[in-house]
Design an enzyme around this catalytic site. Sequence first.
Site, PDB file in Angstrom:
ATOM      1  N   ASP A   1       0.811  -1.225   0.000  1.00 37.00           N
ATOM      2  CA  ASP A   1       0.000   0.000   0.000  1.00 37.00           C
ATOM      3  C   ASP A   1       0.843   1.274   0.000  1.00 37.00           C
ATOM      4  OD1 ASP A   1      -2.264  -1.627   0.096  1.00 37.00           O
ATOM      5  OD2 ASP A   1      -2.215  -1.683   2.284  1.00 37.00           O
TER       6      ASP A   1
ATOM      7  N   GLY B   1       1.519   2.958  -2.595  1.00 42.91           N
ATOM      8  CA  GLY B   1       1.108   3.824  -3.704  1.00 42.91           C
ATOM      9  C   GLY B   1       1.665   3.321  -5.030  1.00 42.91           C
ATOM     10  N   LYS B   2       1.905   2.003  -5.088  1.00 41.03           N
ATOM     11  CA  LYS B   2       2.467   1.405  -6.307  1.00 41.03           C
ATOM     12  C   LYS B   2       1.562   1.649  -7.512  1.00 41.03           C
ATOM     13  CE  LYS B   2       2.445  -2.571  -4.240  1.00 41.03           C
ATOM     14  NZ  LYS B   2       2.085  -2.154  -2.885  1.00 41.03           N
TER      15      LYS B   2
ATOM     16  N   LYS C   1      -0.608   4.005  -8.207  1.00 38.68           N
ATOM     17  CA  LYS C   1      -0.535   5.367  -8.744  1.00 38.68           C
ATOM     18  C   LYS C   1       0.742   5.559  -9.556  1.00 38.68           C
ATOM     19  CE  LYS C   1       0.656  10.021  -8.037  1.00 38.68           C
ATOM     20  NZ  LYS C   1       0.450  11.355  -7.544  1.00 38.68           N
TER      21      LYS C   1
ATOM     22  N   GLY D   1      -4.500  -4.437  -3.745  1.00 39.65           N
ATOM     23  CA  GLY D   1      -5.533  -3.422  -3.983  1.00 39.65           C
ATOM     24  C   GLY D   1      -4.833  -2.137  -4.355  1.00 39.65           C
ATOM     25  N   HIS D   2      -4.974  -1.723  -5.598  1.00 40.06           N
ATOM     26  CA  HIS D   2      -4.276  -0.538  -6.076  1.00 40.06           C
ATOM     27  C   HIS D   2      -5.301   0.515  -6.480  1.00 40.06           C
ATOM     28  CE1 HIS D   2      -0.948  -3.627  -7.286  1.00 40.06           C
ATOM     29  NE2 HIS D   2      -1.032  -3.458  -5.994  1.00 40.06           N
ATOM     30  N   THR D   3      -5.213   1.675  -5.862  1.00 40.68           N
ATOM     31  CA  THR D   3      -6.167   2.746  -6.164  1.00 40.68           C
ATOM     32  C   THR D   3      -5.513   3.796  -7.050  1.00 40.68           C
ATOM     33  OG1 THR D   3      -7.268   2.384  -4.064  1.00 40.68           O
ATOM     34  CG2 THR D   3      -7.680   4.495  -5.140  1.00 40.68           C
TER      35      THR D   3
ATOM     36  N   GLN E   1       2.060  -6.084  -3.169  1.00 43.76           N
ATOM     37  CA  GLN E   1       2.500  -6.187  -1.767  1.00 43.76           C
ATOM     38  C   GLN E   1       3.793  -5.381  -1.550  1.00 43.76           C
ATOM     39  OE1 GLN E   1       1.467  -9.592  -3.277  1.00 43.76           O
ATOM     40  NE2 GLN E   1      -0.447  -8.635  -2.772  1.00 43.76           N
TER      41      GLN E   1
ATOM     42  N   VAL F   1      -8.830  -3.815  -0.230  1.00 41.64           N
ATOM     43  CA  VAL F   1      -9.346  -5.163  -0.466  1.00 41.64           C
ATOM     44  C   VAL F   1     -10.295  -5.600   0.641  1.00 41.64           C
ATOM     45  CG1 VAL F   1      -8.666  -7.586  -0.747  1.00 41.64           C
ATOM     46  CG2 VAL F   1      -7.291  -5.792  -1.778  1.00 41.64           C
TER      47      VAL F   1
ATOM     48  N   LEU G   1       3.803  12.351   0.809  1.00 39.67           N
ATOM     49  CA  LEU G   1       4.490  13.375   1.591  1.00 39.67           C
ATOM     50  C   LEU G   1       3.471  14.369   2.148  1.00 39.67           C
ATOM     51  CD1 LEU G   1       7.373  14.371   2.311  1.00 39.67           C
ATOM     52  CD2 LEU G   1       7.251  15.866   0.318  1.00 39.67           C
TER      53      LEU G   1
ATOM     54  N   SER H   1       5.518  11.815  -4.987  1.00 39.70           N
ATOM     55  CA  SER H   1       4.078  11.914  -5.204  1.00 39.70           C
ATOM     56  C   SER H   1       3.460  12.766  -4.107  1.00 39.70           C
ATOM     57  CB  SER H   1       3.483  10.505  -5.199  1.00 39.70           C
ATOM     58  OG  SER H   1       2.085  10.568  -5.089  1.00 39.70           O
ATOM     59  N   THR H   2       2.589  13.685  -4.510  1.00 41.57           N
ATOM     60  CA  THR H   2       2.079  14.647  -3.529  1.00 41.57           C
ATOM     61  C   THR H   2       0.554  14.649  -3.404  1.00 41.57           C
ATOM     62  OG1 THR H   2       2.120  16.360  -5.233  1.00 41.57           O
ATOM     63  CG2 THR H   2       4.063  16.195  -3.809  1.00 41.57           C
TER      64      THR H   2
HETATM   65  P1  GDP Z   1      -0.691   0.224  -3.559  1.00 43.17           P
HETATM   66  O1  GDP Z   1      -1.316  -1.030  -3.043  1.00 43.17           O
HETATM   67  O2  GDP Z   1       0.761   0.301  -3.289  1.00 43.17           O
HETATM   68  O3  GDP Z   1      -1.031   0.491  -4.994  1.00 43.17           O
HETATM   69  O4  GDP Z   1      -1.334   1.393  -2.712  1.00 43.17           O
HETATM   70  P2  GDP Z   1      -2.904   1.586  -2.378  1.00 43.17           P
HETATM   71  O5  GDP Z   1      -3.582   2.064  -3.604  1.00 43.17           O
HETATM   72  O6  GDP Z   1      -3.448   0.390  -1.686  1.00 43.17           O
HETATM   73  O7  GDP Z   1      -2.801   2.709  -1.267  1.00 43.17           O
HETATM   74  C1  GDP Z   1      -2.266   3.964  -1.526  1.00 43.17           C
HETATM   75  C2  GDP Z   1      -3.375   5.005  -1.335  1.00 43.17           C
HETATM   76  O8  GDP Z   1      -2.776   6.276  -1.253  1.00 43.17           O
HETATM   77  C3  GDP Z   1      -4.363   5.064  -2.476  1.00 43.17           C
HETATM   78  O9  GDP Z   1      -5.618   5.405  -1.975  1.00 43.17           O
HETATM   79  C4  GDP Z   1      -3.814   6.176  -3.358  1.00 43.17           C
HETATM   80  O10 GDP Z   1      -4.818   6.842  -4.099  1.00 43.17           O
HETATM   81  C5  GDP Z   1      -3.227   7.093  -2.331  1.00 43.17           C
HETATM   82  N1  GDP Z   1      -2.039   7.835  -2.751  1.00 43.17           N
HETATM   83  C6  GDP Z   1      -1.037   7.472  -3.596  1.00 43.17           C
HETATM   84  N2  GDP Z   1      -0.078   8.424  -3.640  1.00 43.17           N
HETATM   85  C7  GDP Z   1      -0.493   9.403  -2.815  1.00 43.17           C
HETATM   86  C8  GDP Z   1       0.079  10.655  -2.416  1.00 43.17           C
HETATM   87  O11 GDP Z   1       1.165  11.037  -2.812  1.00 43.17           O
HETATM   88  N3  GDP Z   1      -0.636  11.401  -1.529  1.00 43.17           N
HETATM   89  C9  GDP Z   1      -1.843  10.992  -1.024  1.00 43.17           C
HETATM   90  N4  GDP Z   1      -2.457  11.773  -0.159  1.00 43.17           N
HETATM   91  N5  GDP Z   1      -2.392   9.825  -1.385  1.00 43.17           N
HETATM   92  C10 GDP Z   1      -1.730   9.049  -2.253  1.00 43.17           C
HETATM   93  P1  IMO Z   2      -0.890  -4.217  -2.196  1.00 37.89           P
HETATM   94  O1  IMO Z   2      -0.471  -4.760  -3.531  1.00 37.89           O
HETATM   95  C1  IMO Z   2      -0.894  -4.627   2.124  1.00 37.89           C
HETATM   96  C2  IMO Z   2      -1.026  -8.673   3.759  1.00 37.89           C
HETATM   97  C3  IMO Z   2      -2.274  -9.106   4.480  1.00 37.89           C
HETATM   98  C4  IMO Z   2      -1.674 -10.050   5.502  1.00 37.89           C
HETATM   99  C5  IMO Z   2      -0.547 -10.720   4.720  1.00 37.89           C
HETATM  100  C6  IMO Z   2      -0.905 -12.091   4.149  1.00 37.89           C
HETATM  101  O2  IMO Z   2      -2.184  -3.508  -2.218  1.00 37.89           O
HETATM  102  O3  IMO Z   2       0.202  -3.443  -1.572  1.00 37.89           O
HETATM  103  P2  IMO Z   2      -2.362 -12.830   2.047  1.00 37.89           P
HETATM  104  O4  IMO Z   2      -3.818 -12.639   1.766  1.00 37.89           O
HETATM  105  O5  IMO Z   2      -1.475 -12.256   1.012  1.00 37.89           O
HETATM  106  O6  IMO Z   2      -2.016 -14.245   2.381  1.00 37.89           O
HETATM  107  O7  IMO Z   2      -2.125 -12.000   3.413  1.00 37.89           O
HETATM  108  O8  IMO Z   2      -0.227  -9.836   3.669  1.00 37.89           O
HETATM  109  N1  IMO Z   2      -1.231  -8.164   2.383  1.00 37.89           N
HETATM  110  C7  IMO Z   2      -1.138  -6.882   2.039  1.00 37.89           C
HETATM  111  N2  IMO Z   2      -0.949  -5.778   2.784  1.00 37.89           N
HETATM  112  N3  IMO Z   2      -0.995  -4.505   0.791  1.00 37.89           N
HETATM  113  C8  IMO Z   2      -1.166  -5.593   0.019  1.00 37.89           C
HETATM  114  O9  IMO Z   2      -1.162  -5.551  -1.337  1.00 37.89           O
HETATM  115  C9  IMO Z   2      -1.297  -6.858   0.639  1.00 37.89           C
HETATM  116  N4  IMO Z   2      -1.481  -8.110   0.198  1.00 37.89           N
HETATM  117  C10 IMO Z   2      -1.423  -8.905   1.269  1.00 37.89           C
HETATM  118  O10 IMO Z   2      -2.938  -8.023   5.073  1.00 37.89           O
HETATM  119  O11 IMO Z   2      -1.086  -9.314   6.536  1.00 37.89           O
HETATM  120 MG    MG Z   3      -2.857  -1.640  -1.811  1.00 35.39          MG
END
Ligand code: GDP
Ligand code: IMO
Ligand code: MG
Length: 430
Positions: free
Chosen positions: A13, A15-16, A18, A40-42, A224, A300, A332, A413-414
């Site tokens: 999570d 911010g991959k 984005k 889960g990528h937003t 992850q 997720v 940041l 990223s901001t």
């Molecule tokens: P990922 O799993 O690494 O793709 O990250 P997620 O999407 O699960 O979580 C990152 C969250 O932070 C998402 O809701 C993005 O929209 C948000 N995000 C990404 N970059 C930035 C940033 O620079 N600033 C802020 N405020 N939010 C961000």
């Molecule tokens: P993204 O790609 C954050 C965590 C789960 C749990 C552990 C094992 O969005 O960054 P699993 O279902 O994979 O066997 O769960 O890994 N986990 C994540 N945490 N971001 C993720 O993906 C994750 N995918 C799995 O919360 O602790």
């Molecule tokens: Mg995620």
Amino acid sequence: MANVVVMGAQWGDEGKGKIVDWLSERADVIARFQGGHNAGHTLVIDGNVFKLSLLPSGILREGKLGVIGNGVVLDPWALKGEIEKIEGQGVSVGTHNLMIAENTPLILPVHQDLDKMREEAAGKAKIGTTGRGIGPAYEDKVGRRTVRVADLADEETLDARLDRLLAHHDALRTGLGAEAIDRAALKAKLMEIAPFILQFAAPVWKVLAEKRKAGKRILFEGAQGALLDIDFGTYPYVTSSNTMAGMASTGTGMGPGGIGFVLGIVKAYTTRVGEGPFPCELDDEIGHHLATVGHEKGTVTGRDRRCGWFDAVLVRQTCTVGGVTGIALTKLDVLDGLDELKICTGYMLDGQKIDHLPTAAAQQARVEPIYETMPGWTGSTGGARSWAELPAEAIKYVRRIEELIGCPVALLSTSPERDDTILVTDPFSD
Ligand code: GDP
Ligand code: IMO
Ligand code: MG
């Protein structure tokens, strides 16, 4: 020309999504190489929010090829649902822009059952998985009893695979007090989804080799994060795949020589979802502030993400193991307005100062962070698109992070918006 691997450098999570979406403008192919729909990528584009789990984050741009590599564990029904959802948002997904490796193992309902049953049975000792069947699916892959994409094309092979798989699962289910699997129903379900999945099936290793030869740019999208890596993460509180950049090679069939720049995605503070050690976790006002301002809720599972200060020890370690060339520092802006910021620069373990996270679980649970304090900033970094827009203290914070982790910032990223991104070094032209 450098191909780029994006990997999470913390606990996911970061911010991959984005960053991959932003970078994919410069790429021709975007390939997932591990994980599954636990990710889960937003992505936010002009205020429109897109949530992706299995589809590569480059899918939103026209003319790009999205690839699901063999290192992924693929739930066919989840993929179909995700495609339908994203098409409902006006994005076209078809054989023109999506390809799935023929040797990709499938996640079946039995895997999800087992994931959930085990977590329930573990009680307090649970991992806190996403319940998507990820662990059991990878177990069956290395146990040589899984169903792979190519098996869907041949009923005889599928029968043989199911026999082997169900013999194993029925024994496990009996032990857990669950009913045996309805083999006929499972087979019918697979036969029904088979044509949908098979239309995307291809020898990805070959296609990538051809693309590379033709000078196309390939962006490998990790899911992850490094601290969830099965070997180098906070075991057993990890996911069941290698999340490091090296996996991009075996997870797609592109030789290691085809990978140039490794971009580690790093959040300007630390979060984690699920159980497990977290030395810099803040169970106070500041932790609450980071969670609220950063909207730290899992995409997720909807679980709250645990939050804490930036841990330079961990990121230095994951950048080393992952072979990170440069980082993209995200979120940041979430630190805007805080009076002071802390960065963890080392740990105390039983009275000794150490500079890395130890491997033993009991020691991981005992380390105490050593912090240095930096002043916060009063201006805003939110939405900044150039260094010149950043307050001096924010720049100092970024520079200190670079120094402590021993890796330069390539992107900053901001905000969640695609274009609120500052490019320092283009990973593709490095
Ligand atoms: P990922 O799993 O690494 O793709 O990250 P997620 O999407 O699960 O979580 C990152 C969250 O932070 C998402 O809701 C993005 O929209 C948000 N995000 C990404 N970059 C930035 C940033 O620079 N600033 C802020 N405020 N939010 C961000
Ligand atoms: P993204 O790609 C954050 C965590 C789960 C749990 C552990 C094992 O969005 O960054 P699993 O279902 O994979 O066997 O769960 O890994 N986990 C994540 N945490 N971001 C993720 O993906 C994750 N995918 C799995 O919360 O602790
Ligand atoms: Mg995620």
